[in-house]
Design an enzyme around this catalytic site. Structure first.
Site, PDB file in Angstrom:
ATOM      1  N   ASP A 109     -40.244  69.093 -16.675  1.00 32.14           N
ATOM      2  CA  ASP A 109     -40.863  69.440 -15.595  1.00 32.14           C
ATOM      3  C   ASP A 109     -40.451  70.553 -14.680  1.00 32.14           C
ATOM      4  OD1 ASP A 109     -43.300  67.818 -15.885  1.00 32.14           O
ATOM      5  OD2 ASP A 109     -41.906  65.928 -15.421  1.00 32.14           O
ATOM      6  N   ASP A 167     -49.260  67.103 -20.643  1.00 29.82           N
ATOM      7  CA  ASP A 167     -48.913  67.758 -19.272  1.00 29.82           C
ATOM      8  C   ASP A 167     -47.850  69.040 -19.548  1.00 29.82           C
ATOM      9  OD1 ASP A 167     -49.190  65.157 -19.404  1.00 29.82           O
ATOM     10  OD2 ASP A 167     -48.470  64.762 -17.619  1.00 29.82           O
TER      11      ASP A 167
HETATM   12  N1  GLY Z   1     -47.380  65.199 -15.158  1.00 27.08           N
HETATM   13  C1  GLY Z   1     -47.292  64.002 -14.670  1.00 27.08           C
HETATM   14  C2  GLY Z   1     -48.480  63.414 -14.399  1.00 27.08           C
HETATM   15  O1  GLY Z   1     -49.472  64.191 -14.510  1.00 27.08           O
HETATM   16  O2  GLY Z   1     -48.739  62.530 -13.736  1.00 27.08           O
END
Ligand code: GLY
Length: 389
Positions: A109, A167
């Site tokens: 992230d 993601d």
């Molecule tokens: N990347 C984590 C979410 O979309 O909750």
């Protein structure tokens, strides 16, 4: 991000009923400015970052939280819209709070965290100190690449071998930007390998995306295809579909690889034609959620999708492009309406209501979340650029 140097591509033919939305954007931004002015004033003694509303109070998080970059990013968008020095100052403050993330190697992230904050900050100010942080952060993100798998590892959580979540496509924008900004070809190679691997393994026959693909880290074979935040392993988690269409649209912008454009359009078509997409085009938290039509909606998914679809519409053009733009417009009209836009001073002073973070974990259901606001503002700016182009 809007895009590092240039604005996102857009330019599909304009459906007749777009005028109302374009005219409403300044009012929506003025409202967003007033909400975020109150949000920041209400948390000014707190060095952490507002994420959501929990039991009536704004919940703030530390820089290592995956959502830490979105408030800075929204503040950059407020500055971009208004050119008001107050937002430049606030955006700079919330960006600098994330300096330590440049050395963080514990999560994929880093791309969200530093791309939305430092990436937008560098795009708008060309401050070389922001660039330095980005390039260090990109090295931290790249450290999560395993050539045996051909992908960046998403999480280090127990219970997985080598998890890669859809993601993670979003973090590639940061890596691609760092590759061109710092002339580091390796970052580009890693991002492309990751996008190719994901394209190969994450999608079902109906073009929807699995949430998690767990790999064998030694030989790169797929061990399992599962969900973490969706209703079931074989369900279509709404925000995941948003990450997919955004991720492949962005990677097409960066590479011009037609396979990425084809994947983006397939996911867009899945969303557009899904029988469970409600009339106001704000998806349920999962396209296969139990309890439809009373299942909670996920406004954050709609915000991500709308931003992606505006860009995709310009790449595709023709009737398909018009249909993507129309869907984005319908989503933005809905999000700008009292059904989803907060009342002044309410909703913890976040902009949008009714997002879902992690339904299976009973976490953040029907609440405001900072990333919904971020992608909403981004989509409005993209739409405005489209109207002006
Ligand atoms: N990347 C984590 C979410 O979309 O909750």
């Amino acid at each position: 991000m809007l895009a590092f140097g240039a604005l996102a591509q857009a330019g599909a033919q304009e459906p007749q009923n777009l005028d109302g939305l374009a005219k409403s954007i300044p009012t929506t931004f003025e409202f967003a400015e007033s909400q975020y002015g109150r949000l920041l004033a209400g948390t000014k003694e707190d060095s952490k970052i507002p994420r959501t509303l929990e039991e009536g109070k704004v919940k703030t998080v530390a820089p290592k939280d995956w959502t830490s970059g979105f408030v800075a990013g929204s503040l950059w968008y407020l500055y971009e819209f208004s050119k008001d020095q107050r937002w430049l100052s606030a955006a700079t403050d919330y960006t600098l709070r994330l300096d330590s993330i440049k050395d963080y190697r514990g999560s994929h992230d880093v791309g969200f965290m530093l791309g939305c904050s430092y990436g937008n900050g560098y795009r708008l100010t060309k401050n070389p100190a922001f660039r330095d942080v980005m390039l260090k952060g990109a090295e931290s993100l790249a450290s999560r690449y395993n050539p045996q798998v051909g992908a960046l590892r998403s999480w280090d959580h127990k219970g997985w071998n080598y998890p890669v979540i859809i993601d993670n496509m979003m973090n590639l924008e940061f890596l691609m930007d760092a590759a061109s900004e710092g002339r580091v070809e390796r970052y580009r190679t890693i991002a492309i390998a990751h996008a190719d691997k994901t394209l190969h393994n994450h999608f079902r026959a109906d073009s929807s995306s699995f949430h998690v693909v767990d790999y064998n880290p030694t030989n790169g074979e797929v061990i399992a295809k599962k969900t973490h935040q969706g209703a079931a392993d074989d369900s279509a988690w709404a925000r995941g579909q948003g990450w997919a269409v955004y991720g492949y649209t962005m990677m097409y912008r960066k590479t011009k690889n037609p396979a990425y454009l084809a994947q983006a359009t397939k996911v867009a078509d899945f969303i557009l034609n899904h029988p469970h997409l409600p009339a106001d085009k704000i998806p349920y938290w999962d396209f296969d959620a139990p309890g439809i039509p009373t299942a909670p909606r996920d406004v954050s998914a709609a915000a991500v999708m709308s931003s992606a679809l505006i860009e995709l519409s310009g790449m595709v053009g023709g009737e398909a492009g018009e249909s993507y733009l129309k869907l984005a417009q319908q989503q933005l009209v809905s999000l700008s309406s009292p059904a989803y836009l907060a009342k002044p001073g309410e909703n913890g002073n976040f902009i949008l209501m009714h997002s879902v973070g992690n339904y299976p974990a009973h976490s953040e259901i029907d609440v405001p979340i900072n990333y919904a606001d971020y992608y909403f503002l981004e989509a409005l700016l993209r739409y405005q650029h489209l109207k002006k182009s």
